[in-house]
Scaffold this active site. Structure first.
Site, mmCIF file in Angstrom:
data_model
loop_
_atom_site.group_PDB
_atom_site.id
_atom_site.type_symbol
_atom_site.label_atom_id
_atom_site.label_comp_id
_atom_site.label_asym_id
_atom_site.label_seq_id
_atom_site.Cartn_x
_atom_site.Cartn_y
_atom_site.Cartn_z
ATOM 1 N N GLU A 77 43.171 44.775 30.532
ATOM 2 C CA GLU A 77 42.029 44.021 31.037
ATOM 3 C C GLU A 77 40.714 44.710 30.687
ATOM 4 O O GLU A 77 39.672 44.060 30.586
ATOM 5 C CB GLU A 77 42.170 43.862 32.560
ATOM 6 C CG GLU A 77 41.355 42.721 33.130
ATOM 7 C CD GLU A 77 41.697 42.415 34.591
ATOM 8 O OE1 GLU A 77 42.881 42.533 34.989
ATOM 9 O OE2 GLU A 77 40.785 42.077 35.331
ATOM 10 N N HIS A 122 68.416 51.747 26.642
ATOM 11 C CA HIS A 122 69.522 50.832 26.371
ATOM 12 C C HIS A 122 69.008 49.419 26.203
ATOM 13 O O HIS A 122 69.744 48.452 26.413
ATOM 14 C CB HIS A 122 70.546 50.935 27.509
ATOM 15 C CG HIS A 122 71.001 52.349 27.705
ATOM 16 N ND1 HIS A 122 72.053 52.894 27.012
ATOM 17 C CD2 HIS A 122 70.472 53.354 28.455
ATOM 18 C CE1 HIS A 122 72.188 54.177 27.357
ATOM 19 N NE2 HIS A 122 71.230 54.473 28.214
ATOM 20 N N LYS A 150 40.426 32.154 36.464
ATOM 21 C CA LYS A 150 40.277 31.810 37.885
ATOM 22 C C LYS A 150 39.578 30.456 38.024
ATOM 23 O O LYS A 150 39.968 29.621 38.838
ATOM 24 C CB LYS A 150 39.466 32.887 38.608
ATOM 25 C CG LYS A 150 40.214 34.203 38.795
ATOM 26 C CD LYS A 150 39.379 35.176 39.628
ATOM 27 C CE LYS A 150 40.101 36.507 39.788
ATOM 28 N NZ LYS A 150 39.399 37.448 40.650
HETATM 29 O O1 PA5 Z 1 40.766 44.118 37.765
HETATM 30 C C1 PA5 Z 1 40.305 43.054 38.119
HETATM 31 O O2 PA5 Z 1 39.086 42.859 38.208
HETATM 32 C C2 PA5 Z 1 41.204 41.892 38.501
HETATM 33 O O3 PA5 Z 1 42.527 42.142 38.187
HETATM 34 C C3 PA5 Z 1 41.093 41.659 39.991
HETATM 35 O O4 PA5 Z 1 41.498 42.802 40.681
HETATM 36 C C4 PA5 Z 1 41.939 40.465 40.438
HETATM 37 O O5 PA5 Z 1 41.590 39.332 39.710
HETATM 38 C C5 PA5 Z 1 41.753 40.202 41.923
HETATM 39 O O6 PA5 Z 1 40.394 40.036 42.196
HETATM 40 P P1 PA5 Z 1 39.804 40.203 43.634
HETATM 41 O O7 PA5 Z 1 39.997 41.592 44.063
HETATM 42 O O8 PA5 Z 1 38.369 39.832 43.484
HETATM 43 O O9 PA5 Z 1 40.538 39.230 44.520
#
Ligand code: PA5
Length: 451
Positions: free
Chosen positions: A289, A315, A430
């Site tokens: 990410e 394995h 989202k």
């Molecule tokens: O790393 C990130 O920004 C995302 O993976 C968020 O943690 C995830 O989308 C959840 O978002 P939030 O904490 O705003 O609910």
């Protein structure tokens, strides 16, 4: 330092594509400008994940709250997803009540169990909610944005069930969210629900040392002071440009170079430890990410992280790593010593020949030997690999490991020339999910397959 990085098998001559001594020196001087840029950004407050002292007051609130509810709950349930869940899962698996940490669990008698309800598959949510006694359960709603659909849906369900059971929300729910933004903050203010802040300059996947990770950890008796001490040690090392001191820089440089110079863009994280196994998916989210996006020229870049587990995946996936496309690096995650080991009983006389190699050995010896043999075999096949080890899996080492990987990610961001802190693709996902729920298929256009 409780962390060690052995990168011999990333270098020439161990693997032909690895950097020579001369190239390594050139990379080290390239890192100087990366380090300067990161330090400059740090001074401007970009890297809140490393500002541990700035979070001391909130951390003290976390510890005080955990103390105040000690003994009141048998189960602590995290409602969160992505960066709001993976850190807590990694900490739980490494440091508390799992079946492979039975001895630790015994020492932690009386501490609540920690559950992380990340996904929104109704089958698992229904079963898991049925398995806890609401009157003895604390639900942590963790969302930086305070608006993520999956977490909000879980919150609405838990809230409705608590209300139906006549249990006070302010006692059975706590929030972790942004200091000012989002839906949760005003609900907390209105309803007197305890709320803890994720600093505005810390995003989900970098938030494990904020209340996102520290609150669940403190509630189930993990030593958060030791976690933070290990993390702090890495922050101090990251102040140095010297690659002999700053191991996170070495990690980033070698992974980036293997990808961009030799096409080794698949980065496998392979713990040889059940306790460390959930650090691999935590790292996969962080690496993917943070680094998979358009670079400064608009070119799509980024490595592909893969989570594996030794010895199990010897394995399974190892065949691909050994003889498939030469497009991978493998990082082994190992424990130098472990709290529990088991002797392998002597084979009976009839098997002493075939199984003699197990004689006098322990399961730990077997696991370690398999890891070392795999590393050597990969190197022999010209496949770059490195070994990141902790002295033992304790809170200090785990804290150091997580901070090490976050720094490596920020350095890699500078090398790939991307912003490692944003996630425009996730945000777009989202919005699409919300549109889909609100408007149905029209919002996603036509062109659907059905079988
Ligand atoms: O790393 C990130 O920004 C995302 O993976 C968020 O943690 C995830 O989308 C959840 O978002 P939030 O904490 O705003 O609910």
């Amino acid at each position: 330092m409780t962390l060690h990085l052995d990168f011999t098998n990333m270098m020439a001559p161990a693997v032909p594509t690895g950097p020579t001594e001369d190239e390594w020196r050139a990379l080290a001087s390239r890192f100087e400008s990366v380090h300067q840029a990161v330090e400059r950004d740090a001074l401007s407050g970009r890297y809140g994940f490393a500002e541990l002292d700035a979070q001391a007051a909130e951390q003290a609130r976390v510890v005080a709250y955990a103390e105040s509810v000690r003994g009141a709950f048998d189960d602590v349930v995290v409602l969160g997803i992505g960066g709001s869940a993976l850190g807590a899962t990694a900490l739980r698996t490494a440091l508390c009540d799992t079946d492979w940490n039975a001895r630790t669990a015994a020492a932690r008698a009386g501490q609540p169990r920690l559950h992380v309800y990340e996904n929104v598959d109704p089958r698992s949510i229904a079963a898991r909610l049925d398995s806890v006694e609401f009157a003895r359960t604390l639900f942590l709603v963790i969302s930086k944005s305070g608006g993520t659909a999956e977490t909000m849906a879980q919150y609405l369900l838990v809230r409705a069930r608590l209300e139906a059971a006549g249990l006070p929300l302010a006692r059975h729910v706590a929030f972790v969210t942004d200091p000012t933004r989002g839906l949760l903050r005003p609900i907390a203010d209105r309803e007197g629900i305890p709320v803890f802040s994720v600093p505005a300059n810390v995003g989900g996947r970098y938030s494990v040392f904020t209340p996102v990770g520290m609150l669940p950890a403190a509630l189930v008796g993990i030593d958060t002071a030791a976690l933070l001490a290990g993390a702090r040690e890495v922050v101090q090392r990251a102040a140095s440009q010297n690659l002999a001191v700053n191991g996170a820089a070495v990690f980033a440089l070698l992974q980036w170079r293997a990808h961009t110079r030799h096409g080794h863009g698949i980065h496998v994280m392979m713990p040889y430890s059940d306790a460390l196994r959930d650090i691999a998916p935590w790292f996969a989210q962080l690496w993917a990410e943070s680094l998979g996006k358009a670079d400064a020229d608009g070119t799509a870049v980024g490595p592909t992280p893969v989570a594996a587990l030794g010895a199990t995946d010897q394995h399974s996936q190892l065949q691909l790593y050994m003889q498939g496309p030469a497009d991978k690096t493998v990082t082994f995650l190992v424990e130098r010593s472990r709290a529990t080991d088991l002797a392998i009983p002597e084979p009976p006389p009839g098997l002493a020949g075939e199984l003699g190699y197990l004689s006098g050995r322990s399961f730990g010896d077997l696991l370690d030997a398999e890891q070392r043999a795999t590393a050597a075999a990969l190197a022999h096949a010209g496949r770059p690999n490195q070994t990141l080890s902790v002295d033992q899996t304790d809170a200090r080492a785990v804290g150091g490991l997580l901070m090490f990987l976050m720094y490596a990610t920020v350095y890699a961001g500078a090398l790939y020339r991307v912003d490692p802190l944003n996630q425009p693709g996730v945000e777009a996902g989202k919005l699409l999910a919300r549109a889909e729920l609100a408007d149905g298929v029209r919002s996603l256009g036509s062109g659907r397959w059905a079988v």
